[in-house]
Motif scaffolding. Structure first.
Motif, short mmCIF file in Angstrom:
data_model
loop_
_atom_site.label_atom_id
_atom_site.label_comp_id
_atom_site.label_asym_id
_atom_site.label_seq_id
_atom_site.Cartn_x
_atom_site.Cartn_y
_atom_site.Cartn_z
N GLY A 16 0.71 -1.23 0.08
CA GLY A 16 0.01 0.17 -0.06
C GLY A 16 0.75 1.27 -0.14
O GLY A 16 0.31 2.20 -0.30
N ASP A 17 1.96 1.05 0.38
CA ASP A 17 3.08 2.37 0.43
C ASP A 17 3.22 2.79 -1.15
O ASP A 17 3.19 2.15 -1.93
CB ASP A 17 4.25 2.04 1.00
N ARG A 18 3.19 4.19 -0.95
CA ARG A 18 3.48 5.09 -2.36
C ARG A 18 5.01 5.19 -2.42
O ARG A 18 5.60 5.76 -1.33
CB ARG A 18 2.81 6.33 -2.31
N VAL A 19 5.73 4.94 -3.32
CA VAL A 19 7.22 4.99 -3.33
C VAL A 19 7.71 5.43 -4.57
O VAL A 19 7.11 5.58 -5.68
CB VAL A 19 7.88 3.57 -3.21
N SER A 20 9.19 5.88 -4.35
CA SER A 20 9.94 6.43 -5.52
C SER A 20 10.82 5.36 -5.91
O SER A 20 11.60 4.72 -5.10
CB SER A 20 10.64 7.63 -5.18
N LEU A 21 10.92 5.04 -7.46
CA LEU A 21 11.92 3.78 -7.59
C LEU A 21 12.94 4.42 -8.76
O LEU A 21 12.58 5.43 -9.54
CB LEU A 21 10.89 2.77 -8.53
N VAL A 22 14.07 3.79 -8.52
CA VAL A 22 15.30 4.37 -9.58
C VAL A 22 15.86 2.80 -10.07
O VAL A 22 15.27 1.89 -9.48
CB VAL A 22 16.15 5.02 -8.74
N GLY A 23 16.78 3.07 -10.61
CA GLY A 23 17.42 1.80 -11.35
C GLY A 23 16.78 1.24 -12.41
O GLY A 23 16.34 1.93 -13.26
N ASP A 24 16.94 -0.05 -12.43
CA ASP A 24 16.34 -0.72 -13.66
C ASP A 24 14.71 -0.75 -13.34
O ASP A 24 14.36 -1.84 -12.55
CB ASP A 24 16.92 -2.24 -13.90
N VAL A 25 13.87 0.11 -14.07
CA VAL A 25 12.41 0.07 -13.87
C VAL A 25 11.80 -0.46 -15.15
O VAL A 25 10.64 -0.04 -15.32
CB VAL A 25 11.99 1.66 -13.28
N SER A 26 12.47 -1.14 -15.81
CA SER A 26 11.70 -1.72 -17.09
C SER A 26 10.81 -2.64 -16.79
O SER A 26 9.86 -2.93 -17.51
CB SER A 26 13.11 -2.29 -18.06
N GLY A 27 11.08 -3.60 -15.63
CA GLY A 27 9.89 -4.53 -15.39
C GLY A 27 10.22 -5.81 -16.34
O GLY A 27 9.29 -6.58 -16.05
N GLN A 28 11.49 -5.86 -17.04
CA GLN A 28 11.76 -7.20 -17.58
C GLN A 28 12.24 -8.17 -16.42
O GLN A 28 12.53 -7.90 -15.30
CB GLN A 28 12.88 -6.77 -18.59
N GLU A 29 11.91 -9.43 -17.08
CA GLU A 29 12.23 -10.45 -16.14
C GLU A 29 13.72 -10.60 -15.68
O GLU A 29 14.68 -10.17 -16.67
CB GLU A 29 12.27 -11.73 -17.05
N GLY A 30 14.14 -10.57 -14.51
CA GLY A 30 15.41 -10.34 -13.76
C GLY A 30 15.63 -9.05 -13.68
O GLY A 30 16.84 -8.92 -12.78
N SER A 31 14.95 -8.03 -13.88
CA SER A 31 15.26 -6.57 -13.48
C SER A 31 15.10 -6.57 -12.05
O SER A 31 14.17 -6.95 -11.30
CB SER A 31 14.71 -5.82 -14.50
N LEU A 32 15.97 -5.41 -11.55
CA LEU A 32 15.67 -5.22 -10.01
C LEU A 32 15.79 -3.58 -9.80
O LEU A 32 16.80 -2.97 -10.12
CB LEU A 32 16.78 -5.98 -9.25
N ALA A 33 14.73 -2.84 -9.52
CA ALA A 33 14.93 -1.52 -9.31
C ALA A 33 15.34 -1.23 -7.74
O ALA A 33 15.38 -2.41 -6.94
CB ALA A 33 13.62 -0.94 -9.54
N ARG A 34 15.47 0.03 -7.35
CA ARG A 34 15.45 0.14 -6.16
C ARG A 34 14.40 1.23 -5.41
O ARG A 34 14.18 2.15 -6.10
CB ARG A 34 16.97 0.77 -5.75
N ILE A 35 14.00 1.04 -4.44
CA ILE A 35 12.84 1.91 -3.64
C ILE A 35 13.81 2.90 -2.64
O ILE A 35 14.78 2.47 -1.77
CB ILE A 35 11.86 1.26 -2.59
N VAL A 36 13.90 4.27 -3.28
CA VAL A 36 14.67 5.29 -2.61
C VAL A 36 13.80 6.16 -1.51
O VAL A 36 14.43 6.99 -0.87
CB VAL A 36 15.31 6.14 -3.62
N ARG A 37 12.71 6.18 -1.77
CA ARG A 37 11.76 7.06 -0.85
C ARG A 37 10.43 6.44 -0.87
O ARG A 37 9.72 5.95 -1.65
CB ARG A 37 11.66 8.56 -1.47
N VAL A 38 9.77 6.57 0.47
CA VAL A 38 8.50 6.28 0.70
C VAL A 38 7.57 7.48 1.20
O VAL A 38 7.89 8.24 1.83
CB VAL A 38 8.53 5.30 2.20
N HIS A 39 6.61 7.88 0.43
CA HIS A 39 5.99 8.91 0.44
C HIS A 39 5.02 9.09 1.68
O HIS A 39 4.74 7.73 2.25
CB HIS A 39 4.77 8.93 -0.80
#
Length: 344
Positions: free
Chosen positions: A76-99
């Protein structure tokens, strides 16, 4: 002639010391991540967060930035994402901020447990699911959930299931004085195919439309079955009730948010056996019992409304038949457990 120096000719100025990793000053300035992608966390599994992005609504799997700390991100958290945000299989983004959160549903293991557990964030409504039978209803757990909903400033809704297996009238009569919205469903109707939803389920979907709603209740009451009926293709695992203990078996192991077809979100949560309220101020408990609160106007000044409170108007109302004794007993048991914690 050799150019090498003799060992006796070296002094302290000739020694070069490599600075350690911890000796370098760290900047307190953190990246602003102005181009971060916004999204919502819809599932958490062993340190990996499944998020749905705003706009094109594609799915991104992410990890949490170290500076956020453990347990800082929930469904339910609203977050900000950086890094690989493509959503492709094997990709991994990073949550840097929780709103900032609009609401937080908390619970503790027991009333004397100081450790709060955040169940979900940013939910608008709590749907308290209870069965008429198989397993038997637990009014005290319902009362605790109502207290937690009011404390989190969420709108409660009581959903009574399996009405074809027993009489829902006692539950309806017990909670009607609170003016809490109620919807009664039958086991056979819940299993009906979509989109031809039976009237109670259609009303439930209309009630949840455009909102984020969290379903809570103990195991076996039919939360996952409701989700499967409301969200076609969700395929949430459903279970049966143990014939020996009368308790349901856990089928959902973690919270997950699912999008409703007409808009909004429904969050299925694991079954609970207890709902501790160590985080709730005892002085506010009476406000969650609207039927009781309306009777306390005649209480003497400073009345605690608890066991043995002299001239408490709740006792007068029970004697006059205006209040059900079980409702007063549920409130006083809850109040006593919280007062013991406050006095420790």
């Amino acid at each position: 002639m050799s150019s090498r120096r003799s060992p006796s000719s070296y002094d302290e100025s000739d020694v070069r010391v490599r600075p350690g990793r911890g000796s370098r000053p760290r900047s307190k300035i953190r990246p602003a991540h102005r181009n971060a992608l916004s999204g919502m966390v819809i599932a958490v599994d062993r340190g990996r967060y499944t998020c749905v992005t705003d706009g094109d609504a594609h799915i991104v799997v992410a990890m949490s930035a170290r500076e956020l700390g453990r347990g800082a991100v929930v469904v339910g958290d609203r977050v900000s994402l950086v890094g690989d945000v493509s959503g492709q299989e094997g990709s991994l983004a990073r949550i840097v901020r929780v709103h900032p959160r609009a609401s937080v549903l908390r619970r503790t293991a027991d009333d004397d447990d100081p450790v709060e557990r955040v169940v979900v964030a940013n939910a608008d409504r709590m749907v308290i699911v209870t069965a008429v039978t198989d397993p038997e209803p637990r009014p005290r757990l319902i009362d605790r959930c109502l207290v937690a909903a009011y404390d989190a400033e969420m709108t409660p809704l009581l959903c009574i299931t399996k009405a074809d297996l027993g009489d829902p009238a006692p539950l309806i009569d017990a909670y009607e004085p609170l003016n809490t919205p109620m919807i009664v469903t039958e086991l056979g109707n819940v299993g009906a195919a979509n989109p031809g939803l039976p009237d109670p389920l259609r009303r439930l979907r209309e009630t949840l439309h455009g909102q984020s709603s969290v379903l809570v209740g103990h195991s076996g009451v039919g939360k996952s079955t409701l989700v499967n009926a409301l969200v076609p293709g969700s395929d949430r695992a459903t279970g049966t009730v143990n014939l020996v203990t009368g308790r349901g078996r856990h089928t959902s192991t973690s919270a997950v948010a699912l999008r409703l077809p007409e808009g909004g979100w429904v969050i299925d949560t694991p079954g609970i056996r207890s709902f501790g309220l160590a985080h709730v101020d005892p002085d506010t408990l009476i406000h969650a019992f609207g039927d009781l609160a309306s009777e306390t106007d005649e209480c003497p000044r400073g009345c605690t409304h608890g066991y043995g409170a002299p001239e408490c108007a709740l006792d007068v109302a029970v004697a006059a038949g205006r209040l059900v004794p079980e409702r007063v007993e549920s409130f006083r048991r809850l109040l006593a457990s919280r007062e013991r914690q406050a006095g420790d």
